[in-house]
Design an enzyme around this catalytic site. Structure first.
Site, short mmCIF file in Angstrom:
data_model
loop_
_atom_site.label_atom_id
_atom_site.label_comp_id
_atom_site.label_asym_id
_atom_site.label_seq_id
_atom_site.Cartn_x
_atom_site.Cartn_y
_atom_site.Cartn_z
N CYS A 170 2.32 -12.58 28.62
CA CYS A 170 0.85 -12.51 28.57
C CYS A 170 0.21 -13.77 27.99
O CYS A 170 -1.01 -13.93 28.05
CB CYS A 170 0.42 -11.28 27.77
SG CYS A 170 1.28 -9.81 28.31
N HIS A 195 -6.62 -12.22 25.96
CA HIS A 195 -5.75 -11.37 26.78
C HIS A 195 -6.18 -9.91 26.63
O HIS A 195 -6.39 -9.43 25.51
CB HIS A 195 -4.30 -11.56 26.35
CG HIS A 195 -3.37 -10.56 26.94
ND1 HIS A 195 -3.38 -10.26 28.29
CD2 HIS A 195 -2.41 -9.77 26.39
CE1 HIS A 195 -2.46 -9.34 28.52
NE2 HIS A 195 -1.87 -9.02 27.39
N ASN A 197 -4.00 -4.03 31.80
CA ASN A 197 -3.35 -5.24 31.28
C ASN A 197 -2.65 -5.95 32.44
O ASN A 197 -1.68 -5.42 33.00
CB ASN A 197 -2.34 -4.81 30.21
CG ASN A 197 -1.56 -5.97 29.63
OD1 ASN A 197 -1.56 -7.07 30.16
ND2 ASN A 197 -0.88 -5.72 28.53
O1 UT7 Z 1 0.28 -7.37 26.92
C1 UT7 Z 1 1.39 -7.42 26.08
C2 UT7 Z 1 1.03 -7.07 24.74
N1 UT7 Z 1 0.91 -5.65 24.61
C3 UT7 Z 1 0.13 -5.13 23.68
O2 UT7 Z 1 -0.53 -5.85 22.98
C4 UT7 Z 1 0.14 -3.64 23.48
C5 UT7 Z 1 0.05 -3.30 22.00
N2 UT7 Z 1 0.12 -1.88 21.72
C6 UT7 Z 1 -0.88 -1.01 22.04
O3 UT7 Z 1 -1.87 -1.39 22.62
C7 UT7 Z 1 -0.74 0.44 21.64
O4 UT7 Z 1 0.32 0.57 20.71
C8 UT7 Z 1 -0.50 1.39 22.83
C9 UT7 Z 1 -1.73 1.45 23.71
C10 UT7 Z 1 0.69 0.91 23.65
C11 UT7 Z 1 -0.23 2.82 22.32
O5 UT7 Z 1 -1.31 3.27 21.52
P1 UT7 Z 1 -1.04 3.98 20.13
O6 UT7 Z 1 -2.34 4.36 19.56
O7 UT7 Z 1 -0.15 3.05 19.33
O8 UT7 Z 1 -0.30 5.31 20.56
P2 UT7 Z 1 1.16 5.81 20.14
O9 UT7 Z 1 2.20 5.04 20.87
O10 UT7 Z 1 1.24 5.88 18.65
O11 UT7 Z 1 1.16 7.28 20.70
C12 UT7 Z 1 0.34 8.30 20.10
C13 UT7 Z 1 0.62 9.62 20.79
C14 UT7 Z 1 2.10 9.98 20.86
O12 UT7 Z 1 2.20 11.38 20.70
P3 UT7 Z 1 2.61 12.02 19.27
O13 UT7 Z 1 3.97 11.45 18.99
O14 UT7 Z 1 1.57 11.58 18.33
O15 UT7 Z 1 2.61 13.48 19.58
C15 UT7 Z 1 2.50 9.61 22.25
O16 UT7 Z 1 3.57 10.36 22.75
O17 UT7 Z 1 0.17 9.56 22.13
C16 UT7 Z 1 1.24 9.95 23.01
N3 UT7 Z 1 1.09 9.18 24.24
C17 UT7 Z 1 0.32 9.59 25.27
N4 UT7 Z 1 -0.43 10.69 25.44
C18 UT7 Z 1 -1.13 10.80 26.60
C19 UT7 Z 1 1.65 7.98 24.57
N5 UT7 Z 1 1.24 7.61 25.79
C20 UT7 Z 1 0.43 8.59 26.24
C21 UT7 Z 1 -0.31 8.76 27.43
N6 UT7 Z 1 -1.06 9.85 27.57
N7 UT7 Z 1 -0.29 7.83 28.41
#
Ligand code: UT7
Length: 326
Positions: free
Chosen positions: A114, A253, A283
């Site tokens: 990225c 980005h 993204n």
């Molecule tokens: O471009 C390259 C660089 N990439 C980045 O900069 C990405 C950086 N990271 C992020 O933007 C975020 O960490 C994400 C968008 C990837 C994830 O967001 P988050 O707020 O960190 O969510 P999480 O991974 O902590 O997940 C929270 C909950 C989980 O459930 P529990 O364990 O709390 O019950 C996940 O299983 O959300 C659940 N979850 C979803 N639920 C519905 C994960 N993906 C989904 C989904 N739909 N698509």
């Protein structure tokens, strides 16, 4: 201050036709429009069905040549920043060079995920410095959909496809790249991986497993981005002899709207300076900054002389900022 000559003559984008909304995704995985919007800011993304990464990059290159009104024979360098080239070889850039018949251009890809467009711009700035009257094309192009595991809702909802780029020339005037700040954190690289193909050979046991799809420790990358992107921006702005408020737009980005807001807050700046289009495209890795850059230009929001900060962060791990006097 870098004094090479680097002038942007044209800017263009190419976006796949097919739009996939969050609601479309709810039909194939356990997710919701509400979750995706709240956690990322994404409403829809474009997914290449008929298009390839190469075809989108060729489309961008043709538009750039047309807009700049140059002869393809005068192009010296073509760089495509990508982590999702259609082939390992030939490079996407070589395929673009062949397709547009830029027979005198040296062409190669830059893979800094990225941060690729920022890294590619920096490389082009150096190449053109040694080439009076030289002309270069830098494109960020991605078909990330081919690296997506559609069973993994944690990553599948995040990414999209597209390409965009710039045509630049060393016309002897002062470079528009007034400073740059690039860093690589390879020791942390395994928190964002894609495209591992272990392969097989007949000469011994292969212990490695193929791991083709994007895998990401989202929290680790989020923390990396919100720490390293502001540092990179502050350093690049200081190196340019500017203040943060001198920058008209921070073209960051588009990985997550929350990351953009957090970076703006850390820098003590209003979101007015941080345009966002992740809602429409998701993204798109190396394509995300040039797509946003092109949209700002198309909307008439950029004036010659504006200072712009382009910042990428992600796989590698990598981060980078270039300050451009537009
Ligand atoms: O471009 C390259 C660089 N990439 C980045 O900069 C990405 C950086 N990271 C992020 O933007 C975020 O960490 C994400 C968008 C990837 C994830 O967001 P988050 O707020 O960190 O969510 P999480 O991974 O902590 O997940 C929270 C909950 C989980 O459930 P529990 O364990 O709390 O019950 C996940 O299983 O959300 C659940 N979850 C979803 N639920 C519905 C994960 N993906 C989904 C989904 N739909 N698509």
């Amino acid at each position: 201050m870098i004094m090479n000559s680097f002038r942007i003559k044209a800017i263009a984008k190419s976006i796949p036709q097919k739009v996939v909304t969050n609601d479309d995704l709810t039909k194939i995985m356990d997710t919701s429009d509400e979750w995706i919007k709240r956690r990322t800011g994404i409403t829809q993304r474009h997914i290449a069905t008929r298009e390839t990464n190469t075809s989108m990059c060729i489309d961008v290159a043709k538009q750039l040549v047309e807009k700049a009104g140059i002869d393809v024979d005068t192009i010296n360098f073509i760089i495509v920043a990508t982590m999702s080239g259609d082939y390992q070889t030939p490079s996407t850039a070589a395929s673009v060079q062949g397709a547009i018949h830029a027979d005198h251009a040296v062409a190669f890809d830059v893979d800094a995920a990225c941060s690729g467009f920022v890294y590619g711009t920096s490389v082009m700035n150096s190449l053109l410095a040694g080439k009076p009257n030289g002309i270069g094309i830098v494109i960020g192009g991605e078909k990330l959909s081919r690296l997506i595991n559609w069973q993994d809702r944690g990553t599948a909802v995040l990414f999209g496809d597209g390409a965009a780029g710039i045509l630049v020339q060393n016309d002897g005037s002062t470079s528009q790249v007034v400073s740059e700040n690039l860093s690589t954190y390879g020791a942390d690289g395994m928190c964002l991986t894609a495209g591992h193909h272990a392969g097989q050979n007949p000469f011994g046991e292969n212990q490695e497993q193929d791991d083709p799809y994007i895998k990401m420790d989202g929290h680790a990358v989020y923390n990396f981005a919100t720490k390293r992107a502001p540092e990179s921006i502050e350093q690049a702005v200081a190196d340019a002899g500017l203040q943060l408020n001198d920058i008209k737009y921070f073209i960051m980005h588009q990985a997550n709207e929350r990351i953009v807001k957090r970076v703006a807050k850390k820098l003590g700046l209003s979101m007015d300076k941080f345009p966002v289009n992740i809602d429409k495209y998701g993204n798109t890795a190396a394509a995300s900054e040039p797509i946003l850059f092109t949209e700002l230009e198309e909307q008439g929001l950029l004036q010659r002389g504006d200072y712009l900060a382009l910042t990428g962060f992600g796989g590698g791990l990598t981060v980078g900022t270039v300050i451009i006097k537009y």
